[in-house]
Scaffold this motif. Structure first.
Motif, PDB file in Angstrom:
ATOM      1  N   TRP A  58      31.624  35.959 -55.191  1.00 55.37           N
ATOM      2  CA  TRP A  58      31.537  36.091 -56.636  1.00 55.37           C
ATOM      3  C   TRP A  58      32.626  35.259 -57.273  1.00 55.37           C
ATOM      4  O   TRP A  58      33.800  35.391 -56.926  1.00 55.37           O
ATOM      5  CB  TRP A  58      31.670  37.549 -57.052  1.00 55.37           C
ATOM      6  N   GLY A  59      32.245  34.392 -58.190  1.00 59.23           N
ATOM      7  CA  GLY A  59      33.191  33.555 -58.920  1.00 59.23           C
ATOM      8  C   GLY A  59      33.530  34.191 -60.256  1.00 59.23           C
ATOM      9  O   GLY A  59      32.640  34.438 -61.065  1.00 59.23           O
ATOM     10  N   VAL A  60      34.802  34.476 -60.453  1.00 62.67           N
ATOM     11  CA  VAL A  60      35.255  35.080 -61.705  1.00 62.67           C
ATOM     12  C   VAL A  60      36.222  34.109 -62.368  1.00 62.67           C
ATOM     13  O   VAL A  60      37.279  33.805 -61.818  1.00 62.67           O
ATOM     14  CB  VAL A  60      35.931  36.444 -61.468  1.00 62.67           C
ATOM     15  N   GLY A  61      35.830  33.639 -63.532  1.00 63.28           N
ATOM     16  CA  GLY A  61      36.672  32.699 -64.266  1.00 63.28           C
ATOM     17  C   GLY A  61      37.370  33.375 -65.432  1.00 63.28           C
ATOM     18  O   GLY A  61      36.823  34.281 -66.049  1.00 63.28           O
ATOM     19  N   THR A  62      38.568  32.893 -65.729  1.00 59.45           N
ATOM     20  CA  THR A  62      39.238  33.388 -66.926  1.00 59.45           C
ATOM     21  C   THR A  62      38.627  32.760 -68.164  1.00 59.45           C
ATOM     22  O   THR A  62      38.885  33.209 -69.272  1.00 59.45           O
ATOM     23  CB  THR A  62      40.749  33.089 -66.884  1.00 59.45           C
ATOM     24  N   ILE A  75      46.259  33.889 -67.124  1.00 56.19           N
ATOM     25  CA  ILE A  75      46.367  35.108 -66.323  1.00 56.19           C
ATOM     26  C   ILE A  75      47.151  36.127 -67.141  1.00 56.19           C
ATOM     27  O   ILE A  75      48.367  36.046 -67.257  1.00 56.19           O
ATOM     28  CB  ILE A  75      47.036  34.848 -64.956  1.00 56.19           C
ATOM     29  N   SER A  76      46.437  37.067 -67.704  1.00 60.35           N
ATOM     30  CA  SER A  76      47.059  38.083 -68.546  1.00 60.35           C
ATOM     31  C   SER A  76      47.842  39.066 -67.669  1.00 60.35           C
ATOM     32  O   SER A  76      47.613  39.150 -66.459  1.00 60.35           O
ATOM     33  CB  SER A  76      45.986  38.838 -69.326  1.00 60.35           C
ATOM     34  N   PRO A  77      48.735  39.817 -68.283  1.00 64.18           N
ATOM     35  CA  PRO A  77      49.410  40.867 -67.513  1.00 64.18           C
ATOM     36  C   PRO A  77      48.414  41.833 -66.856  1.00 64.18           C
ATOM     37  O   PRO A  77      48.640  42.288 -65.737  1.00 64.18           O
ATOM     38  CB  PRO A  77      50.276  41.574 -68.566  1.00 64.18           C
ATOM     39  N   ALA A  78      47.299  42.102 -67.523  1.00 61.03           N
ATOM     40  CA  ALA A  78      46.296  43.009 -66.958  1.00 61.03           C
ATOM     41  C   ALA A  78      45.653  42.421 -65.701  1.00 61.03           C
ATOM     42  O   ALA A  78      45.422  43.135 -64.713  1.00 61.03           O
ATOM     43  CB  ALA A  78      45.229  43.345 -67.995  1.00 61.03           C
ATOM     44  N   ILE A  79      45.345  41.120 -65.718  1.00 56.96           N
ATOM     45  CA  ILE A  79      44.749  40.485 -64.533  1.00 56.96           C
ATOM     46  C   ILE A  79      45.754  40.494 -63.388  1.00 56.96           C
ATOM     47  O   ILE A  79      45.413  40.844 -62.252  1.00 56.96           O
ATOM     48  CB  ILE A  79      44.281  39.050 -64.842  1.00 56.96           C
ATOM     49  N   ALA A  80      46.997  40.107 -63.667  1.00 56.30           N
ATOM     50  CA  ALA A  80      48.021  40.088 -62.616  1.00 56.30           C
ATOM     51  C   ALA A  80      48.194  41.482 -62.011  1.00 56.30           C
ATOM     52  O   ALA A  80      48.298  41.631 -60.788  1.00 56.30           O
ATOM     53  CB  ALA A  80      49.340  39.573 -63.174  1.00 56.30           C
ATOM     54  N   ALA A  81      48.196  42.508 -62.848  1.00 50.94           N
ATOM     55  CA  ALA A  81      48.342  43.876 -62.351  1.00 50.94           C
ATOM     56  C   ALA A  81      47.126  44.295 -61.533  1.00 50.94           C
ATOM     57  O   ALA A  81      47.263  44.920 -60.472  1.00 50.94           O
ATOM     58  CB  ALA A  81      48.557  44.838 -63.517  1.00 50.94           C
ATOM     59  N   ALA A  82      45.927  43.952 -61.995  1.00 48.46           N
ATOM     60  CA  ALA A  82      44.704  44.335 -61.275  1.00 48.46           C
ATOM     61  C   ALA A  82      44.637  43.667 -59.909  1.00 48.46           C
ATOM     62  O   ALA A  82      44.282  44.305 -58.916  1.00 48.46           O
ATOM     63  CB  ALA A  82      43.474  43.982 -62.105  1.00 48.46           C
ATOM     64  N   THR A 135      32.967  36.233 -66.444  1.00 48.48           N
ATOM     65  CA  THR A 135      34.020  35.550 -67.173  1.00 48.48           C
ATOM     66  C   THR A 135      34.881  36.534 -67.956  1.00 48.48           C
ATOM     67  O   THR A 135      34.355  37.481 -68.544  1.00 48.48           O
ATOM     68  CB  THR A 135      33.410  34.541 -68.170  1.00 48.48           C
ATOM     69  N   GLY A 136      36.184  36.276 -67.965  1.00 47.57           N
ATOM     70  CA  GLY A 136      37.096  36.989 -68.848  1.00 47.57           C
ATOM     71  C   GLY A 136      38.014  37.969 -68.159  1.00 47.57           C
ATOM     72  O   GLY A 136      37.902  38.240 -66.965  1.00 47.57           O
ATOM     73  N   GLU A 137      38.928  38.495 -68.968  1.00 47.44           N
ATOM     74  CA  GLU A 137      39.938  39.416 -68.456  1.00 47.44           C
ATOM     75  C   GLU A 137      39.314  40.668 -67.849  1.00 47.44           C
ATOM     76  O   GLU A 137      39.667  41.067 -66.733  1.00 47.44           O
ATOM     77  CB  GLU A 137      40.894  39.812 -69.580  1.00 47.44           C
ATOM     78  N   ASN A 138      38.395  41.294 -68.562  1.00 39.72           N
ATOM     79  CA  ASN A 138      37.801  42.519 -68.052  1.00 39.72           C
ATOM     80  C   ASN A 138      37.044  42.265 -66.753  1.00 39.72           C
ATOM     81  O   ASN A 138      37.122  43.056 -65.811  1.00 39.72           O
ATOM     82  CB  ASN A 138      36.880  43.166 -69.081  1.00 39.72           C
ATOM     83  N   ALA A 139      36.327  41.149 -66.683  1.00 44.35           N
ATOM     84  CA  ALA A 139      35.581  40.813 -65.462  1.00 44.35           C
ATOM     85  C   ALA A 139      36.534  40.630 -64.286  1.00 44.35           C
ATOM     86  O   ALA A 139      36.252  41.090 -63.178  1.00 44.35           O
ATOM     87  CB  ALA A 139      34.756  39.548 -65.685  1.00 44.35           C
ATOM     88  N   ALA A 140      37.662  39.966 -64.512  1.00 45.43           N
ATOM     89  CA  ALA A 140      38.633  39.760 -63.441  1.00 45.43           C
ATOM     90  C   ALA A 140      39.213  41.098 -62.982  1.00 45.43           C
ATOM     91  O   ALA A 140      39.317  41.357 -61.774  1.00 45.43           O
ATOM     92  CB  ALA A 140      39.743  38.825 -63.904  1.00 45.43           C
ATOM     93  N   LEU A 193      49.048  36.436 -59.334  1.00 50.53           N
ATOM     94  CA  LEU A 193      49.993  37.550 -59.272  1.00 50.53           C
ATOM     95  C   LEU A 193      51.047  37.497 -60.363  1.00 50.53           C
ATOM     96  O   LEU A 193      51.870  38.410 -60.453  1.00 50.53           O
ATOM     97  CB  LEU A 193      50.690  37.564 -57.903  1.00 50.53           C
ATOM     98  N   ALA A 194      51.053  36.461 -61.174  1.00 47.68           N
ATOM     99  CA  ALA A 194      52.105  36.281 -62.180  1.00 47.68           C
ATOM    100  C   ALA A 194      51.513  36.281 -63.585  1.00 47.68           C
ATOM    101  O   ALA A 194      50.740  35.386 -63.945  1.00 47.68           O
ATOM    102  CB  ALA A 194      52.861  34.978 -61.924  1.00 47.68           C
ATOM    103  N   ALA A 195      51.895  37.265 -64.372  1.00 48.39           N
ATOM    104  CA  ALA A 195      51.421  37.338 -65.754  1.00 48.39           C
ATOM    105  C   ALA A 195      51.778  36.056 -66.493  1.00 48.39           C
ATOM    106  O   ALA A 195      52.864  35.507 -66.331  1.00 48.39           O
ATOM    107  CB  ALA A 195      52.049  38.537 -66.460  1.00 48.39           C
ATOM    108  N   ASN A 196      50.843  35.568 -67.271  1.00 47.07           N
ATOM    109  CA  ASN A 196      50.978  34.390 -68.131  1.00 47.07           C
ATOM    110  C   ASN A 196      50.992  33.065 -67.382  1.00 47.07           C
ATOM    111  O   ASN A 196      51.283  32.029 -67.980  1.00 47.07           O
ATOM    112  CB  ASN A 196      52.203  34.514 -69.045  1.00 47.07           C
ATOM    113  N   SER A 197      50.653  33.073 -66.105  1.00 47.49           N
ATOM    114  CA  SER A 197      50.558  31.801 -65.383  1.00 47.49           C
ATOM    115  C   SER A 197      49.231  31.128 -65.737  1.00 47.49           C
ATOM    116  O   SER A 197      48.436  31.664 -66.509  1.00 47.49           O
ATOM    117  CB  SER A 197      50.689  32.012 -63.878  1.00 47.49           C
ATOM    118  N   LEU A 198      48.968  29.978 -65.163  1.00 47.66           N
ATOM    119  CA  LEU A 198      47.815  29.141 -65.482  1.00 47.66           C
ATOM    120  C   LEU A 198      47.763  28.896 -66.992  1.00 47.66           C
ATOM    121  O   LEU A 198      46.751  29.108 -67.643  1.00 47.66           O
ATOM    122  CB  LEU A 198      46.500  29.761 -64.996  1.00 47.66           C
TER     123      LEU A 198
END
Length: 138
Positions: free
Chosen positions: A32-36, A85-92, A54-59, A76-81
Motif C-alpha cells: 500500500w502506497g501512502v503519500g503525504t 511529516i506532521s508530528p502526528a505521522i511521526a508519532a504514528a 493520501t494525507g495525514e490521517n491515511a498515514a 520518524l521526525a516531525a516536520n521533516s520532508l
C-alpha cells in the motif's frame, strides 16, 4: 502480509521501493502506497502499489495496520520532508506495532553515522532485501 510504503514530496523514493518490492516479492504481499500528498501517492500507484491513500490521517491509520512500514528515515521526525511529516505521522509511525525499514536520506535532515558513503541505490537494494527477509520469516 501488508507492507505500507509512506513517502512525500514527489514520491520518488516510495515509487522506487514499491517497484523493487513488487519485482522481488511478487503478489505474495499487499503493498500500500501512502503519500503525504497526491503526487506521492500517484507515483507509488504508478509503480505498482496495490492500493493508495493520501494525507495525514491515511498515514496515521495505515501505519497502525501495517505488518511492515517502509520509507525515508524522516518518517520518524516531525516536520521533516520540508514539513510534510506532521508530528502526528511521526508519532504514528514510531508507535506502530509494525517493523520499520527506513532508508537513510540526508535530505530529511537526519544524518546516520556510517551511512554517509552509501549510495541511494545501495540503500534501496538493502531495504528490499530486509523486507524480503521479514516476509520469508513469517
Amino acid at each position: 502480509m501488508r507492507i505500507v510504503v509512506i513517502d512525500g514530496q514527489g514520491g520518488g523514493l516510495g515509487a522506487s521501493l514499491v517497484s523493487r518490492l513488487k519485482a522481488r516479492l511478487g503478489p505474495s504481499v499487499q503493498i500500500w502506497g501512502v503519500g503525504t500528498n497526491a503526487m506521492a501517492t500517484s507515483a507509488m500507484l504508478k509503480a505498482g502499489a496495490d492500493k493508495g491513500a493520501t494525507g495525514e490521517n491515511a498515514a496515521c491509520w495505515n501505519a497502525g495496520r501495517a505488518d511492515l512500514i517502509m520509507g525515508p528515515i524522516g518518517l520518524l521526525a516531525a516536520n521533516s520532508l520540508m514539513g510534510e511529516i506532521s508530528p502526528a505521522i511521526a508519532a504514528a509511525v514510531s508507535a506502530a506495532p509494525a517493523r520499520r525499514i527506513l532508508v537513510p536520506v540526508s535530505s530529511c535532515g537526519i544524518l546516520v553515522a556510517g551511512s554517509e558513503n552509501c549510495r541511494l541505490e545501495d540503500a534501496l537494494t538493502s531495504a528490499v532485501e530486509l523486507a524480503a527477509g521479514e516476509v520469508s520469516g513469517r
